[in-house]
Each structure stands twice: as structure tokens, then as C-alpha cells.
Design a protein around this motif. Structure first.
Motif, mmCIF file in Angstrom:
data_model
loop_
_atom_site.group_PDB
_atom_site.id
_atom_site.type_symbol
_atom_site.label_atom_id
_atom_site.label_comp_id
_atom_site.label_asym_id
_atom_site.label_seq_id
_atom_site.Cartn_x
_atom_site.Cartn_y
_atom_site.Cartn_z
ATOM 1 N N GLY A 230 0.840 -1.200 0.000
ATOM 2 C CA GLY A 230 0.000 0.000 0.000
ATOM 3 C C GLY A 230 0.874 1.249 0.000
ATOM 4 O O GLY A 230 1.971 1.248 0.564
ATOM 5 N N LEU A 231 0.386 2.282 -0.648
ATOM 6 C CA LEU A 231 1.081 3.578 -0.651
ATOM 7 C C LEU A 231 0.113 4.634 -0.181
ATOM 8 O O LEU A 231 -1.036 4.670 -0.624
ATOM 9 C CB LEU A 231 1.534 3.948 -2.065
ATOM 10 C CG LEU A 231 2.516 3.026 -2.784
ATOM 11 C CD1 LEU A 231 2.700 3.498 -4.221
ATOM 12 C CD2 LEU A 231 3.859 2.971 -2.052
ATOM 13 N N ILE A 255 -6.679 -1.473 1.268
ATOM 14 C CA ILE A 255 -6.349 -2.852 1.658
ATOM 15 C C ILE A 255 -7.180 -3.132 2.910
ATOM 16 O O ILE A 255 -6.817 -2.765 4.028
ATOM 17 C CB ILE A 255 -4.836 -3.027 1.903
ATOM 18 C CG1 ILE A 255 -4.042 -2.522 0.682
ATOM 19 C CG2 ILE A 255 -4.496 -4.489 2.186
ATOM 20 C CD1 ILE A 255 -2.535 -2.555 0.860
ATOM 21 N N THR A 256 -8.331 -3.743 2.675
ATOM 22 C CA THR A 256 -9.321 -3.924 3.740
ATOM 23 C C THR A 256 -9.287 -5.352 4.294
ATOM 24 O O THR A 256 -8.729 -6.265 3.672
ATOM 25 C CB THR A 256 -10.728 -3.672 3.171
ATOM 26 O OG1 THR A 256 -10.915 -4.611 2.088
ATOM 27 C CG2 THR A 256 -10.896 -2.264 2.640
ATOM 28 N N PRO A 271 5.532 1.117 2.975
ATOM 29 C CA PRO A 271 6.803 1.754 3.344
ATOM 30 C C PRO A 271 6.697 2.675 4.555
ATOM 31 O O PRO A 271 7.725 3.082 5.107
ATOM 32 C CB PRO A 271 7.155 2.559 2.088
ATOM 33 C CG PRO A 271 5.837 2.848 1.426
ATOM 34 C CD PRO A 271 4.971 1.660 1.732
ATOM 35 N N GLY A 272 5.448 2.999 4.968
ATOM 36 C CA GLY A 272 5.259 3.952 6.056
ATOM 37 C C GLY A 272 5.561 5.358 5.578
ATOM 38 O O GLY A 272 6.286 5.536 4.597
ATOM 39 N N PRO A 273 5.038 6.382 6.233
ATOM 40 C CA PRO A 273 4.107 6.254 7.342
ATOM 41 C C PRO A 273 2.742 5.751 6.865
ATOM 42 O O PRO A 273 2.262 6.150 5.815
ATOM 43 C CB PRO A 273 4.000 7.693 7.868
ATOM 44 C CG PRO A 273 4.334 8.562 6.683
ATOM 45 C CD PRO A 273 5.312 7.788 5.866
ATOM 46 N N VAL A 274 2.151 4.872 7.692
ATOM 47 C CA VAL A 274 0.862 4.266 7.378
ATOM 48 C C VAL A 274 -0.259 5.204 7.815
ATOM 49 O O VAL A 274 -0.226 5.717 8.939
ATOM 50 C CB VAL A 274 0.730 2.937 8.139
ATOM 51 C CG1 VAL A 274 -0.674 2.387 8.039
ATOM 52 C CG2 VAL A 274 1.751 1.931 7.644
ATOM 53 N N ALA A 281 -6.512 -0.842 6.262
ATOM 54 C CA ALA A 281 -7.327 -0.950 7.478
ATOM 55 C C ALA A 281 -6.429 -1.157 8.694
ATOM 56 O O ALA A 281 -5.377 -1.800 8.611
ATOM 57 C CB ALA A 281 -8.306 -2.102 7.355
ATOM 58 N N HIS A 282 -6.893 -0.606 9.802
ATOM 59 C CA HIS A 282 -6.188 -0.699 11.075
ATOM 60 C C HIS A 282 -5.779 -2.145 11.394
ATOM 61 O O HIS A 282 -4.622 -2.431 11.696
ATOM 62 C CB HIS A 282 -7.160 -0.179 12.139
ATOM 63 C CG HIS A 282 -6.520 0.224 13.395
ATOM 64 N ND1 HIS A 282 -6.121 1.526 13.648
ATOM 65 C CD2 HIS A 282 -6.195 -0.495 14.484
ATOM 66 C CE1 HIS A 282 -5.575 1.571 14.845
ATOM 67 N NE2 HIS A 282 -5.618 0.367 15.362
#
Ligand code: ASP
Length: 339
Positions: A230-231, A255-256, A271-274, A281-282
Motif C-alpha cells: 500500500g502507498l 487494503i481492507t 513503506p510507512g508512514p501508514v 485498514a487498522h
């Protein structure tokens, strides 16, 4: 501008003189860095303190950073080197000093290697023409972020047991992501298939010219994928409708947990920061298929490997320079009170 980017010895081992990107690095050099990072990871914490004693690693950061900056600082320390950190916002850059002049100041203070983060995609390459030190790109605008991709490759290879023939989906704001670019070059070099996924405004069909599979449908892209990265939306580089882009990414490209249930064997990277609850999703961040915190850990070992390899190969060059006949010694400055 002629590229002074990374090169490698005849054995394939990475030996610099710089690391500005993965585009022209090639599989043997990448492999040598990953192997070195693994070797460093498996040795004890103090095992490498003798590799660069007395060396000075200058970190010049013109953009904010948490993990990249901390990892380079920690890596320098683990090698016995000293990190000299200059955050541009509190430097003479704010008074108008040029990048090359600032870099030359760091060189004059004894830096043996320069790590640069900067908003200009060509900044690291540019500096290789202005200092005599190895230059490492720690994130250059929308250009490349080679050490991030190297740590991603290391993490993925650990999880999958190999990268050849694997399918990796990179979803989100590809248009402004240096991480997507460096991962594309690194993954392709290692034989993986790359899919860029996101709305047409953030993922151009022209990526297909570089052998990328382009998709605007995340569920379709995830079919048969081994991993998804995810980006976040790069607000700092985005022009135009940021709330609209954020809404589209959240509603169609997130991205669930549902998507993870549909693809239980999928590994998840970021890669963060998320931005929890936005592009991911958390509970996926903290879930058992998440490699996100392992990426952070591997970031330290990749930076240790890159610094050690560049400092080692720069050593003979520096030694040759030191052996040059010295110029006229500086005049002695009379010290007040001395006889
Ligand atoms: N930390 C990464 C970078 O510096 C990704 C990001 O900021 O979204 O490019």
C-alpha cells in the motif's frame, strides 16, 4: 548528466561509488546487498562495530523522515561510525545556501559519506558531481528511494522464499511515489512481476512501456498476487483535488479486512508512514499477514550493509587521496601568550 550512480565489481558485489537508484544496479549487486544485510542481521548487536570506526556519516535531510533517518543513524552507530545530522529546515539552506555548498561544508567537516533526502528527483545524482564522497539517496522527490526498495526486497524474499516469478501489486498514489519506482526496478531485476494499481489519475497506462501490468481494479489485480504494497497519498506532492483523490483511494483501493479474507495467502507491505483507516485498514496493519514492522527492522540491516560496502570500497580511494603529496602547509597562527 552522465550517471555516476551505482556500479559493481567484476564479482557482481556492490561497490558503489554511489547509490542513487536501483534502475541500473542489476541483480548481482542487489543480491550482494541483501546477502550482506542478512549476514549483519544474524550476527550479534556489537559484531560490526569495528567496520567503520572513526568514520563520519553525514545525513542531510531536506524533507521530514522517521524510519529512514533513524535507520541510517542507527546503522552508522552499529558500524562504529558517527552520524552527523543536518535537518535542512534548521540549516543555512533557509538563508539561501545551495545544496552543493551545504554538501561541501559537510565534506570539509570530515564526512566520509553523504546520505541525502531532498524533494528534487535528481538531487542525489547532482551531488555526485559536486563532492568527492559516496552519496546515498535516502529519498529524492518522485524519483527513487533505493534503500527502501532494498529493505522491501529483503522482507519479501524472507517471506516468499524467493522473488523470481512472484507477482507483487503496488496500490495507491504511484504517480508521486519514489518507493514505487525503486521497487519496480528492484523487483523486475530479481525476476518478479509488478502490478501498479490505482485510479487513472494516479496510475498512468504508460507504465506498461516499462513492463508493468497496470490495473485500475484492485480485486482484479490481487487475483494470483503473492504480495500487496500500500502507498499513502503524497499530499505534499499532489496538485489538484486532494480530498477527491483520498476518497477514491479509500473507497476503491483500500487494503481492507474483506480483501484480506478473500486472499488469505497474501503478504502485506507498506513503506510507512501508514495512514490507518485510509489506504489500509487498522487491523490489516497489525494482522498476521502484515510485514510492515519487519520492513522497519530490515531497514536497519540494509542501511548497515549499504554504508559498510560503500565505506569499504571508498577506503582505498580515500587512502590514495591521502597519499597525494600535501600542499603548502598552512601558516602557523601565533597564539596569544605563547613564547
Ligand atoms: N517513507 C516513504 C518515502 O519517504 C513513503 C512515504 O513517505 O509515503 O517516500
Amino acid at each position: 548528466m552522465e550517471s555516476r550512480s551505482a556500479s559493481w565489481s567484476e564479482t557482481g558485489r556492490f561497490c558503489g561509488p554511489h547509490l542513487t537508484g536501483l534502475r541500473n544496479l542489476g541483480a548481482p549487486a542487489i543480491r550482494s546487498i541483501l546477502d550482506e544485510a542478512r549476514r549483519m542481521r544474524s550476527a550479534g548487536r556489537g559484531a560490526h562495530a569495528g567496520l567503520a570506526p572513526g568514520c563520519q556519516v553525514a545525513l542531510l535531510f531536506h524533507e521530514n523522515s522517521t524510519r529512514t533517518r533513524m535507520a541510517f543513524e542507527a546503522a552508522a552507530g552499529r558500524l562504529g561510525a558517527v552520524a552527523m545530522v543536518l535537518q535542512a529546515g534548521s540549516s543555512s539552506a533557509t538563508k539561501g545556501e545551495t545544496l552543493s555548498d551545504t554538501a561541501r561544508v559537510l565534506e570539509s567537516q570530515g564526512a566520509d559519506l553523504l546520505v541525502l533526502r531532498h524533494p528534487d528527483p535528481d538531487s542525489a545524482e547532482f551531488l555526485t558531481h559536486h563532492v568527492k564522497l559516496p552519496v546515498v539517496n535516502a529519498g529524492a522527490g518522485t524519483g527513487e528511494h533505493p534503500t527502501q526498495a532494498l529493505l522491501d526486497l529483503l522482507t519479501l524474499e524472507d517471506a516468499l522464499g524467493g522473488l523470481g516469478g512472484r507477482r507483487v501489486v503496488i496500490v495507491g498514489d504511484v504517480a508521486h511515489s519514489r518507493v514505487a519506482r525503486s521497487n519496480l526496478f528492484g523487483l523486475q531485476a530479481m525476476g518478479a512481476r509488478v502490478v501498479f494499481c490505482g485510479p487513472p489519475t494516479l496510475v498512468s497506462p504508460r507504465w506498461a512501456e516499462l513492463g508493468v501490468d497496470v490495473s485500475h481494479d484492485l480485486d482484479e489485480a490481487l487475483a494470483g498476487a503473492d504480495a500487496v504494497m500500500g502507498l499513502r497519498l503524497q499530499y505534499e506532492r499532489l496538485e489538484g483535488d486532494a480530498p477527491g483523490a483520498a476518497g477514491t483511494l479509500r473507497s476503491r483501493y483500500g487494503i481492507t479486512s474483506e480483501r484480506m479474507r478473500a486472499h488469505p495467502a497474501l503478504w502485506v507491505l507498506h513503506p510507512g508512514p501508514v495512514m490507518r483507516g485510509a489506504e489500509i485498514a487498522h487491523d490489516v496493519v497489525d494482522g498476521e499477514r502484515s510485514l510492515i514492522f519487519r520492513q522497519d527492522e530490515n531497514g536497519l540491516y540494509v542501511r548497515m550493509a549499504v554504508l559498510a560496502m560503500l565505506l569499504a570500497s571508498a577506503g582505498p580511494r580515500r587512502a590514495a587521496k591521502a597519499a597525494e603529496p600535501a600542499g603548502t602547509p598552512p601558516p602557523r597562527v601565533p597564539v596569544k601568550g605563547a613564547r
